[in-house]
Write a protein that holds these residues in place. Structure first.
Motif, PDB file in Angstrom:
ATOM      1  N   ASN A 111       0.835  -1.203   0.000  1.00 12.71           N
ATOM      2  CA  ASN A 111       0.000   0.000   0.000  1.00 12.71           C
ATOM      3  C   ASN A 111       0.870   1.254   0.000  1.00 12.71           C
ATOM      4  O   ASN A 111       2.082   1.201   0.263  1.00 12.71           O
ATOM      5  CB  ASN A 111      -0.988   0.001   1.180  1.00 12.71           C
ATOM      6  N   ILE A 112       0.244   2.377  -0.286  1.00  9.70           N
ATOM      7  CA  ILE A 112       0.984   3.635  -0.434  1.00  9.70           C
ATOM      8  C   ILE A 112       1.631   4.050   0.886  1.00  9.70           C
ATOM      9  O   ILE A 112       2.738   4.596   0.905  1.00  9.70           O
ATOM     10  CB  ILE A 112       0.054   4.743  -0.970  1.00  9.70           C
ATOM     11  N   ASN A 113       0.966   3.781   2.003  1.00  6.90           N
ATOM     12  CA  ASN A 113       1.550   4.135   3.302  1.00  6.90           C
ATOM     13  C   ASN A 113       2.873   3.407   3.529  1.00  6.90           C
ATOM     14  O   ASN A 113       3.842   3.998   4.025  1.00  6.90           O
ATOM     15  CB  ASN A 113       0.573   3.797   4.430  1.00  6.90           C
ATOM     16  N   ASP A 114       2.910   2.119   3.179  1.00  7.57           N
ATOM     17  CA  ASP A 114       4.154   1.353   3.329  1.00  7.57           C
ATOM     18  C   ASP A 114       5.248   1.915   2.423  1.00  7.57           C
ATOM     19  O   ASP A 114       6.419   2.000   2.816  1.00  7.57           O
ATOM     20  CB  ASP A 114       3.916  -0.123   2.994  1.00  7.57           C
ATOM     21  N   LEU A 115       4.864   2.277   1.201  1.00  9.76           N
ATOM     22  CA  LEU A 115       5.834   2.845   0.266  1.00  9.76           C
ATOM     23  C   LEU A 115       6.411   4.148   0.809  1.00  9.76           C
ATOM     24  O   LEU A 115       7.628   4.356   0.797  1.00  9.76           O
ATOM     25  CB  LEU A 115       5.175   3.075  -1.093  1.00  9.76           C
ATOM     26  N   MET A 116       5.537   5.030   1.308  1.00 10.31           N
ATOM     27  CA  MET A 116       6.001   6.315   1.826  1.00 10.31           C
ATOM     28  C   MET A 116       6.878   6.128   3.066  1.00 10.31           C
ATOM     29  O   MET A 116       7.845   6.867   3.279  1.00 10.31           O
ATOM     30  CB  MET A 116       4.807   7.213   2.155  1.00 10.31           C
ATOM     31  N   GLU A 117       6.553   5.131   3.881  1.00  8.28           N
ATOM     32  CA  GLU A 117       7.374   4.856   5.064  1.00  8.28           C
ATOM     33  C   GLU A 117       8.788   4.462   4.659  1.00  8.28           C
ATOM     34  O   GLU A 117       9.775   4.938   5.243  1.00  8.28           O
ATOM     35  CB  GLU A 117       6.731   3.737   5.884  1.00  8.28           C
ATOM     36  N   GLN A 118       8.896   3.599   3.647  1.00 10.90           N
ATOM     37  CA  GLN A 118      10.220   3.175   3.193  1.00 10.90           C
ATOM     38  C   GLN A 118      10.985   4.329   2.547  1.00 10.90           C
ATOM     39  O   GLN A 118      12.210   4.417   2.677  1.00 10.90           O
ATOM     40  CB  GLN A 118      10.086   2.015   2.207  1.00 10.90           C
ATOM     41  N   LEU A 141      14.492  -1.323  -0.780  1.00 10.12           N
ATOM     42  CA  LEU A 141      14.025  -0.261  -1.671  1.00 10.12           C
ATOM     43  C   LEU A 141      15.185   0.660  -2.022  1.00 10.12           C
ATOM     44  O   LEU A 141      15.842   1.219  -1.140  1.00 10.12           O
ATOM     45  CB  LEU A 141      12.908   0.542  -1.005  1.00 10.12           C
ATOM     46  N   SER A 142      15.450   0.811  -3.318  1.00 15.94           N
ATOM     47  CA  SER A 142      16.495   1.723  -3.794  1.00 15.94           C
ATOM     48  C   SER A 142      15.836   2.996  -4.312  1.00 15.94           C
ATOM     49  O   SER A 142      14.829   2.929  -5.020  1.00 15.94           O
ATOM     50  CB  SER A 142      17.316   1.072  -4.910  1.00 15.94           C
ATOM     51  N   ILE A 143      16.413   4.133  -3.948  1.00 15.82           N
ATOM     52  CA  ILE A 143      15.857   5.429  -4.337  1.00 15.82           C
ATOM     53  C   ILE A 143      16.831   6.164  -5.251  1.00 15.82           C
ATOM     54  O   ILE A 143      18.017   6.288  -4.940  1.00 15.82           O
ATOM     55  CB  ILE A 143      15.568   6.308  -3.103  1.00 15.82           C
ATOM     56  N   ILE A 144      16.329   6.640  -6.379  1.00 16.02           N
ATOM     57  CA  ILE A 144      17.080   7.557  -7.243  1.00 16.02           C
ATOM     58  C   ILE A 144      16.381   8.909  -7.144  1.00 16.02           C
ATOM     59  O   ILE A 144      15.245   9.063  -7.607  1.00 16.02           O
ATOM     60  CB  ILE A 144      17.109   7.067  -8.700  1.00 16.02           C
ATOM     61  N   PRO A 145      17.008   9.891  -6.494  1.00 16.75           N
ATOM     62  CA  PRO A 145      16.330  11.176  -6.271  1.00 16.75           C
ATOM     63  C   PRO A 145      16.261  12.022  -7.534  1.00 16.75           C
ATOM     64  O   PRO A 145      16.961  11.761  -8.516  1.00 16.75           O
ATOM     65  CB  PRO A 145      17.209  11.840  -5.208  1.00 16.75           C
ATOM     66  N   LYS A 146      15.413  13.032  -7.481  1.00  9.41           N
ATOM     67  CA  LYS A 146      15.358  14.000  -8.569  1.00  9.41           C
ATOM     68  C   LYS A 146      16.689  14.743  -8.643  1.00  9.41           C
ATOM     69  O   LYS A 146      17.428  14.832  -7.658  1.00  9.41           O
ATOM     70  CB  LYS A 146      14.203  14.975  -8.344  1.00  9.41           C
ATOM     71  N   ALA A 147      16.989  15.271  -9.818  1.00  9.45           N
ATOM     72  CA  ALA A 147      18.302  15.881 -10.052  1.00  9.45           C
ATOM     73  C   ALA A 147      18.609  16.988  -9.049  1.00  9.45           C
ATOM     74  O   ALA A 147      19.741  17.117  -8.571  1.00  9.45           O
ATOM     75  CB  ALA A 147      18.373  16.423 -11.476  1.00  9.45           C
ATOM     76  N   ASN A 148      17.594  17.783  -8.692  1.00 11.64           N
ATOM     77  CA  ASN A 148      17.842  18.902  -7.773  1.00 11.64           C
ATOM     78  C   ASN A 148      17.891  18.473  -6.311  1.00 11.64           C
ATOM     79  O   ASN A 148      18.109  19.294  -5.425  1.00 11.64           O
ATOM     80  CB  ASN A 148      16.778  19.989  -7.953  1.00 11.64           C
TER      81      ASN A 148
END
Length: 225
Positions: A111-118, A141-148
């Protein structure tokens, strides 16, 4: 009581050696098949401790069988992309170009809550900071942030940083690590001369001593010194 104690110690050492033989990769994030093998090894060891009437050798043979199964599966994964996809699965893109992939969330029952928590656990305040979020095959979970939102690097500032060495521990709790001294290309005589600059005559009085990436020596005495 003595029998249980002996069986417990014997199985502890046996399982410890088995896990070490599996490789250091098994001590980090587990793939599903690796988790199954670990759980089965734990269950077999527990059964041998609880049931003293069961020959301990039987469960040891089963644990060795699981060890070979893990080694074989790992080798197959290494050599075959097709097998790796079947056994381990493939990464799933949960956020694509800043937008939540609802179809993938439904398929994985996240669910979206779990995604946002991670995402927050990865030190990103909100979805607005994320360009891509990828659920790896080991559940991480791997995160690639926005360029800024990416951290500024020396390359961004057109700076060429000086070469940094590997930090090396030389003394831990009053014991000199001679292998690390060799890696750092330092002698024991040099180390003792450096300790004298800190008014330390005996290395056994040192809690922790290390060379940092700039080859600067750091020394901390034991509390009672």
């Amino acid at each position: 009581m003595i029998i249980i104690l002996i069986r417990t110690l014997l199985l502890y050492l046996f399982v410890l050696v088995t896990i070490r033989l599996m490789g250091k990769g098994e001590l980090t994030e587990l793939q599903p098949y690796e988790m199954v093998i670990m759980l089965m090894i734990a269950e077999l060891a527990a059964l041998s401790i609880e049931d003293t009437g069961r020959p301990i050798l039987n469960n040891m043979v089963a644990i060795i069988t699981l060890l070979f199964a893990q080694i074989i599966i790992s080798y197959i994964n290494l050599k075959s992309q097709w097998a790796r996809r079947i056994i381990c699965g493939k990464p799933s893109i949960l956020v694509h170009r800043g937008k939540i992939n609802t179809e993938e969330l439904k398929r994985l029952r996240i669910n979206i809550n779990d995604l946002m928590e991670q995402i927050r656990e990865k030190d990103y305040a909100s979805l607005a900071d994320v360009e891509f979020a990828i659920l790896e095959t080991n559940g991480e979970l791997s995160i690639i942030p926005k360029a800024n939102k990416k951290p500024v690097t020396a390359e961004d500032l057109n700076i060429t940083p000086a070469y940094e060495n590997l930090p090396v521990s030389l003394i831990i709790d009053g014991h000199i690590h001679y292998e690390n001294l060799k890696i750092a290309q330092c002698s024991e005589h040099w180390l003792m001369d450096q300790l004298k600059m800190y008014q330390i005559d005996n290395y056994k009085d040192v809690l922790f001593c290390f060379l940092d990436e700039n080859r600067k020596l750091h020394v901390q005495k034991k509390d009672n010194q």
